[in-house]
Scaffold this motif. Structure first.
Motif, PDB file in Angstrom:
ATOM      1  N   VAL A 144       0.857  -1.186   0.000  1.00 40.32           N
ATOM      2  CA  VAL A 144       0.000   0.000   0.000  1.00 40.32           C
ATOM      3  C   VAL A 144       0.893   1.235   0.000  1.00 40.32           C
ATOM      4  O   VAL A 144       1.845   1.324   0.783  1.00 40.32           O
ATOM      5  CB  VAL A 144      -0.918   0.056   1.242  1.00 40.32           C
ATOM      6  CG1 VAL A 144      -1.857   1.261   1.154  1.00 40.32           C
ATOM      7  CG2 VAL A 144      -1.708  -1.227   1.411  1.00 40.32           C
ATOM      8  N   LEU A 145       0.587   2.180  -0.867  1.00 34.88           N
ATOM      9  CA  LEU A 145       1.258   3.481  -0.853  1.00 34.88           C
ATOM     10  C   LEU A 145       0.332   4.477  -0.166  1.00 34.88           C
ATOM     11  O   LEU A 145      -0.790   4.715  -0.624  1.00 34.88           O
ATOM     12  CB  LEU A 145       1.572   3.954  -2.273  1.00 34.88           C
ATOM     13  CG  LEU A 145       2.138   5.379  -2.393  1.00 34.88           C
ATOM     14  CD1 LEU A 145       3.467   5.511  -1.647  1.00 34.88           C
ATOM     15  CD2 LEU A 145       2.282   5.777  -3.851  1.00 34.88           C
ATOM     16  N   VAL A 146       0.777   5.051   0.946  1.00 32.90           N
ATOM     17  CA  VAL A 146       0.000   6.042   1.693  1.00 32.90           C
ATOM     18  C   VAL A 146       0.549   7.428   1.359  1.00 32.90           C
ATOM     19  O   VAL A 146       1.741   7.695   1.552  1.00 32.90           O
ATOM     20  CB  VAL A 146       0.083   5.795   3.206  1.00 32.90           C
ATOM     21  CG1 VAL A 146      -0.729   6.857   3.962  1.00 32.90           C
ATOM     22  CG2 VAL A 146      -0.427   4.396   3.550  1.00 32.90           C
ATOM     23  N   LEU A 147      -0.325   8.287   0.859  1.00 33.31           N
ATOM     24  CA  LEU A 147       0.055   9.653   0.495  1.00 33.31           C
ATOM     25  C   LEU A 147      -0.649  10.632   1.432  1.00 33.31           C
ATOM     26  O   LEU A 147      -1.881  10.702   1.450  1.00 33.31           O
ATOM     27  CB  LEU A 147      -0.348   9.957  -0.954  1.00 33.31           C
ATOM     28  CG  LEU A 147       0.269   9.081  -2.043  1.00 33.31           C
ATOM     29  CD1 LEU A 147      -0.432   9.343  -3.380  1.00 33.31           C
ATOM     30  CD2 LEU A 147       1.758   9.353  -2.172  1.00 33.31           C
ATOM     31  N   GLY A 148       0.133  11.364   2.210  1.00 33.26           N
ATOM     32  CA  GLY A 148      -0.418  12.428   3.033  1.00 33.26           C
ATOM     33  C   GLY A 148      -0.272  13.733   2.281  1.00 33.26           C
ATOM     34  O   GLY A 148       0.858  14.167   2.003  1.00 33.26           O
ATOM     35  N   VAL A 149      -1.383  14.346   1.926  1.00 33.70           N
ATOM     36  CA  VAL A 149      -1.363  15.492   1.020  1.00 33.70           C
ATOM     37  C   VAL A 149      -1.839  16.749   1.734  1.00 33.70           C
ATOM     38  O   VAL A 149      -2.885  16.752   2.384  1.00 33.70           O
ATOM     39  CB  VAL A 149      -2.257  15.230  -0.211  1.00 33.70           C
ATOM     40  CG1 VAL A 149      -2.247  16.438  -1.142  1.00 33.70           C
ATOM     41  CG2 VAL A 149      -1.787  13.974  -0.949  1.00 33.70           C
ATOM     42  N   ASP A 150      -1.057  17.794   1.630  1.00 29.13           N
ATOM     43  CA  ASP A 150      -1.481  19.123   2.085  1.00 29.13           C
ATOM     44  C   ASP A 150      -2.018  19.862   0.877  1.00 29.13           C
ATOM     45  O   ASP A 150      -1.250  20.343   0.039  1.00 29.13           O
ATOM     46  CB  ASP A 150      -0.304  19.891   2.694  1.00 29.13           C
ATOM     47  CG  ASP A 150      -0.218  19.706   4.193  1.00 29.13           C
ATOM     48  OD1 ASP A 150      -1.263  19.498   4.819  1.00 29.13           O
ATOM     49  OD2 ASP A 150       0.895  19.770   4.739  1.00 29.13           O
TER      50      ASP A 150
ATOM     51  N   MET B  87      -4.301  15.904   4.964  1.00 33.45           N
ATOM     52  CA  MET B  87      -3.768  15.960   6.317  1.00 33.45           C
ATOM     53  C   MET B  87      -4.735  16.600   7.305  1.00 33.45           C
ATOM     54  O   MET B  87      -4.700  16.294   8.495  1.00 33.45           O
ATOM     55  CB  MET B  87      -2.436  16.715   6.318  1.00 33.45           C
ATOM     56  CG  MET B  87      -1.333  16.013   5.526  1.00 33.45           C
ATOM     57  SD  MET B  87      -1.026  14.306   6.059  1.00 33.45           S
ATOM     58  CE  MET B  87      -0.180  14.588   7.612  1.00 33.45           C
ATOM     59  N   GLU B  88      -5.603  17.485   6.846  1.00 26.35           N
ATOM     60  CA  GLU B  88      -6.606  18.054   7.746  1.00 26.35           C
ATOM     61  C   GLU B  88      -7.607  16.973   8.171  1.00 26.35           C
ATOM     62  O   GLU B  88      -8.088  16.965   9.305  1.00 26.35           O
ATOM     63  CB  GLU B  88      -7.333  19.216   7.061  1.00 26.35           C
ATOM     64  CG  GLU B  88      -6.441  20.405   6.721  1.00 26.35           C
ATOM     65  CD  GLU B  88      -5.830  21.048   7.948  1.00 26.35           C
ATOM     66  OE1 GLU B  88      -6.436  20.962   9.040  1.00 26.35           O
ATOM     67  OE2 GLU B  88      -4.734  21.634   7.828  1.00 26.35           O
ATOM     68  N   GLY B  89      -7.934  16.070   7.269  1.00 30.47           N
ATOM     69  CA  GLY B  89      -8.821  14.963   7.613  1.00 30.47           C
ATOM     70  C   GLY B  89      -8.186  14.002   8.580  1.00 30.47           C
ATOM     71  O   GLY B  89      -8.878  13.328   9.364  1.00 30.47           O
ATOM     72  N   PHE B  90      -6.881  13.922   8.545  1.00 33.65           N
ATOM     73  CA  PHE B  90      -6.133  13.077   9.470  1.00 33.65           C
ATOM     74  C   PHE B  90      -6.464  13.456  10.910  1.00 33.65           C
ATOM     75  O   PHE B  90      -6.663  12.594  11.772  1.00 33.65           O
ATOM     76  CB  PHE B  90      -4.642  13.244   9.169  1.00 33.65           C
ATOM     77  CG  PHE B  90      -3.706  12.754  10.220  1.00 33.65           C
ATOM     78  CD1 PHE B  90      -3.348  11.419  10.279  1.00 33.65           C
ATOM     79  CD2 PHE B  90      -3.153  13.631  11.141  1.00 33.65           C
ATOM     80  CE1 PHE B  90      -2.469  10.964  11.251  1.00 33.65           C
ATOM     81  CE2 PHE B  90      -2.273  13.189  12.115  1.00 33.65           C
ATOM     82  CZ  PHE B  90      -1.929  11.849  12.173  1.00 33.65           C
ATOM     83  N   ALA B  91      -6.541  14.755  11.187  1.00 34.15           N
ATOM     84  CA  ALA B  91      -6.838  15.227  12.538  1.00 34.15           C
ATOM     85  C   ALA B  91      -8.227  14.776  12.987  1.00 34.15           C
ATOM     86  O   ALA B  91      -8.423  14.377  14.142  1.00 34.15           O
ATOM     87  CB  ALA B  91      -6.726  16.749  12.594  1.00 34.15           C
ATOM     88  N   LYS B  92      -9.204  14.821  12.085  1.00 36.94           N
ATOM     89  CA  LYS B  92     -10.564  14.397  12.438  1.00 36.94           C
ATOM     90  C   LYS B  92     -10.595  12.919  12.818  1.00 36.94           C
ATOM     91  O   LYS B  92     -11.277  12.519  13.766  1.00 36.94           O
ATOM     92  CB  LYS B  92     -11.504  14.640  11.258  1.00 36.94           C
ATOM     93  CG  LYS B  92     -11.759  16.106  10.940  1.00 36.94           C
ATOM     94  CD  LYS B  92     -12.763  16.232   9.797  1.00 36.94           C
ATOM     95  CE  LYS B  92     -13.029  17.680   9.442  1.00 36.94           C
ATOM     96  NZ  LYS B  92     -13.996  17.807   8.316  1.00 36.94           N
ATOM     97  N   MET B  93      -9.869  12.104  12.080  1.00 40.08           N
ATOM     98  CA  MET B  93      -9.861  10.673  12.356  1.00 40.08           C
ATOM     99  C   MET B  93      -9.240  10.370  13.712  1.00 40.08           C
ATOM    100  O   MET B  93      -9.717   9.514  14.452  1.00 40.08           O
ATOM    101  CB  MET B  93      -9.113   9.926  11.248  1.00 40.08           C
ATOM    102  CG  MET B  93      -9.820   9.945   9.916  1.00 40.08           C
ATOM    103  SD  MET B  93      -8.994   8.923   8.691  1.00 40.08           S
ATOM    104  CE  MET B  93      -9.152   7.305   9.450  1.00 40.08           C
TER     105      MET B  93
END
Length: 325
Positions: free
Chosen positions: A83-89, A167-173
């Motif tokens: 799996v390739l995980v991309l954290g995008v701003d 990355m903003e959605g990361f905080a919600k999770m």
């Protein structure tokens, strides 16, 4: 039949029907949220196969500038997968850059995960662009498709799946999971938050700042990468826990707005209920290289020997046969 018995049976039947209806509603809601996240790749390269160095008979490798052959059915078949995980701003009127690139190799039979970052400044050929640049620029020029093809070329290994996270959605999770516990290797302050050295429990906003800090880390991007790997490891562990599975509906609903992936709902279900609980070990490795400036621009240089080392670790980890479904 006595009246009280009829009433009791009737009430029981209503409870069973009601529970079934609620279960169906939750299942449908989760499926709808998962389907909103589903975005298959739009570019499919012809397969160019070479035999793996590790004894042959394993996964197809990548040759030349073409992608290898990913296995989109790997999860449903309980086979090892990547799996390739991309954290995008992402910014207004700007596609953004993949500031975080993490590769996961998952082996269901062994119950193990191999995890490593590709530093954002890594210099490599951008596949479809025809020139060398920082690897995180692939997303800015060609989105997920160019990012996947570039990573596959860089590692000479196919990626079965991708996950793109804002990355903003990361905080919600993180908040929906009730926070995340980390072991912070250094004391620092960033974006108004103080992160003491040692064990910490972070909320979503804190976790995002913790993942972003780079310039005050003595190891720079490598230090940030290590913190990001630790965060991802802990988040996955909490998501597949019993407590996490109880929160799957709100988590997926929040994720539907912030995550794109080519993992189907059925494969998500298989991973969360069958594969995830059996994962017992995560090994984190580091892609070694050195920094330099070319024409005044900073790059992280990873030589061919190091790329072969990382690819060898992946191939060895993925060679174990599938478990029975």
């Amino acid at each position: 039949m006595k009246r009280w018995l009829k009433m009791t049976l009737g009430a029981a039947a209503l409870l069973i029907v009601g529970a079934g209806a609620y279960t169906a509603y939750v299942y449908h809601s989760v499926q709808t949220a998962a389907n909103a996240m589903y975005h298959p790749r739009s570019i499919v390269q012809p397969a160019v196969i070479s035999t793996l160095a590790a004894g042959g008979g394993g996964r197809p490798a990548v040759t030349s500038n073409e992608s290898g052959t990913p296995n989109p059915a790997a999860i449903s078949q309980f086979k090892p997968f990547t799996v390739l995980v991309l954290g995008v701003d992402q910014r207004p009127h700007d596609r953004g850059r993949s500031d975080t690139m993490i590769v996961l190799s998952v082996n269901p039979a062994e119950g193990t995960v191999l995890m490593f970052n590709i530093p954002r400044d890594t210099r490599t050929e951008l596949i479809g662009r025809g020139r060398e640049d920082k690897i995180n620029h692939a997303f800015a020029f060609g989105g997920v498709d160019m990012s996947i093809r570039t990573v596959e070329h860089f590692l000479n290994h196919p990626m079965d799946y991708y996950v793109q996270m804002n990355m903003e959605g990361f905080a919600k999770m993180v908040d929906l999971l009730g926070g995340v516990a980390v072991n912070n290797p250094l004391d620092f302050q960033y974006e108004g938050h103080h992160f003491a050295q040692g064990s910490l429990k972070l909320n979503g906003t804190e976790a995002l700042s913790y993942a972003r800090m780079r310039f005050d880390d003595p190891r720079g991007d490598l230090g940030r990468n290590a913190r990001q790997r630790e965060l991802l490891k802990q988040i996955v562990a909490q998501a597949i826990s019993k407590e996490g599975l109880l929160k799957v509906k709100p988590i997926l609903q929040a994720a539907g707005e912030q995550i794109r992936t080519d993992i189907t709902f059925d494969d998500m279900t298989t991973f969360l209920t069958r594969i995830g609980p059996s994962l017992r070990q995560t090994d984190m490795v580091e892609l070694k290289g050195h920094g330099t400036k070319i024409n005044g621009v900073y790059y992280y240089i990873v030589d061919d020997q190091e790329r072969q080392r990382i690819r060898g670790l992946m191939e060895k980890h993925l060679l174990t046969t599938a478990i029975s479904p």
